[in-house]
Scaffold this active site. Structure first.
Site, short mmCIF file in Angstrom:
data_model
loop_
_atom_site.label_atom_id
_atom_site.label_comp_id
_atom_site.label_asym_id
_atom_site.label_seq_id
_atom_site.Cartn_x
_atom_site.Cartn_y
_atom_site.Cartn_z
N GLU A 49 2.27 -0.99 -1.39
CA GLU A 49 1.38 -2.11 -1.06
C GLU A 49 0.01 -1.72 -0.35
O GLU A 49 0.22 -0.89 0.21
CB GLU A 49 2.03 -3.23 -0.19
CG GLU A 49 1.29 -4.34 0.23
CD GLU A 49 1.85 -5.31 0.95
OE1 GLU A 49 1.83 -6.44 1.17
OE2 GLU A 49 3.03 -4.94 1.82
N LYS A 118 -0.63 -11.79 -3.71
CA LYS A 118 0.45 -12.18 -2.95
C LYS A 118 0.36 -13.58 -2.55
O LYS A 118 -0.36 -14.00 -1.83
CB LYS A 118 0.66 -11.38 -1.80
CG LYS A 118 1.74 -11.33 -0.86
CD LYS A 118 1.51 -10.31 0.13
CE LYS A 118 2.77 -10.24 0.97
NZ LYS A 118 2.56 -9.00 2.18
N CYS A 152 6.31 -7.32 -0.92
CA CYS A 152 6.63 -7.23 0.35
C CYS A 152 7.46 -8.71 0.83
O CYS A 152 8.51 -8.97 0.22
CB CYS A 152 5.50 -6.91 1.24
SG CYS A 152 6.03 -6.06 2.83
#
Length: 268
Positions: A49, A118, A152
């Site tokens: 990431e 995200k 994540c």
């Protein structure tokens, strides 16, 4: 003819230098080449990431890649050069006046097949103060196999992983910068997402420090039974393993979770 049910995976677990995109790109160039030229050539290389900037959030507006163009050109070139799919972790991407944490995926011909921003921003690391949230789940195909995108903190939201699996994903890719002291959360959540959705989970974490945050690595390949078939330690490295995609069908037939779901009964 190559067996399209067996995929070799290489996860590049590396330290990201905060606020230095050029340095990070140079480091990853070397590591992508190392992974791609291994004796056992990977079908897919996975990056972590925010590999371009790290969590330099106070400078993110000036450091972020405008429209992700530089990152896209660079990833496309390497995917085409080495004839390898690249799930290129995520980058800080500036679109108009906002910065997104965006996963980019390129196939082995160098063509972009997916971009996912995200959805869930992590307040403990101030993402919500500096980044804009995505608003769309994403699946994509590589060699005819459907996969899903997650970044994540997203793995704490089982609804997203279930949405991906209900839309055909057999694999979920998870680039991350996941720090101590939450190693047990990392291991448990990744395993749970694999078991409950009966799919492979491919997670690529970083190592090293960013201020008070220490990223512990433990990148992993987890099969649909929840077995960890490959796992990194807490230092840099390239973690490799093989997926047997016939296992997804076998597990889903053996324990028919998707056939046995009763969504109408879940409403209160």
């Amino acid at each position: 003819m190559e067996d399209q049910t067996k995929w070799q995976i290489a996860l590049i677990q590396t330290e990201i230098t905060t606020g230095e995109p050029d340095r990070n790109r140079e480091v990853l160039e070397s590591k992508i080449q190392q992974a791609a030229e291994a004796a056992l050539k990977p079908d897919i290389i996975v990056l972590p990431e925010m590999w371009n900037t790290g969590y330099a959030l106070e400078q993110i507006d000036e450091l972020a890649d405008p429209e992700g163009l530089a990152s896209r050109r660079w990833i496309s070139e390497f995917a085409h050069k080495f004839k390898v799919h690249i799930v290129a972790g995520s980058v800080a991407e500036k679109r108009e006046d906002k910065v997104y944490n965006t996963m980019l995926v390129f196939d082995r011909t160098g063509v972009e097949v997916a971009a996912y921003s995200k959805i869930h921003l992590f307040g403990l690391m101030n993402e919500d103060k500096y980044l804009a949230a995505g608003d769309q789940a994403v699946t994509f195909e590589l060699d005819g196999i459907r996969a899903g995108a997650s970044i994540c903190y997203d793995i704490r939201f089982p609804e997203l992983a279930r949405t991906l699996s209900l839309n055909g994903a057999q694999i979920m890719f998870v680039p991350a910068q996941w720090p101590h002291p939450r190693l047990q959360h990392w291991r448990t959540l990744l395993t749970a997402r694999a078991i409950e959705n009966q799919m492979y989970v491919i997670a690529c974490n970083t190592t090293g420090r960013n201020g008070d945050d220490y990223f512990f690595g433990h990148s992993a390949i987890i099969d649909p039974w929840g077995e960890w078939i490959a796992e990194g330690g807490e230092t840099e490295g390239i973690i490799t393993g093989q997926l047997d995609l016939t296992l997804v069908h076998q597990v889903r037939e053996r324990i028919p979770v998707f056939k046995d779901r009763r969504p109408s009964a879940y409403e209160l």
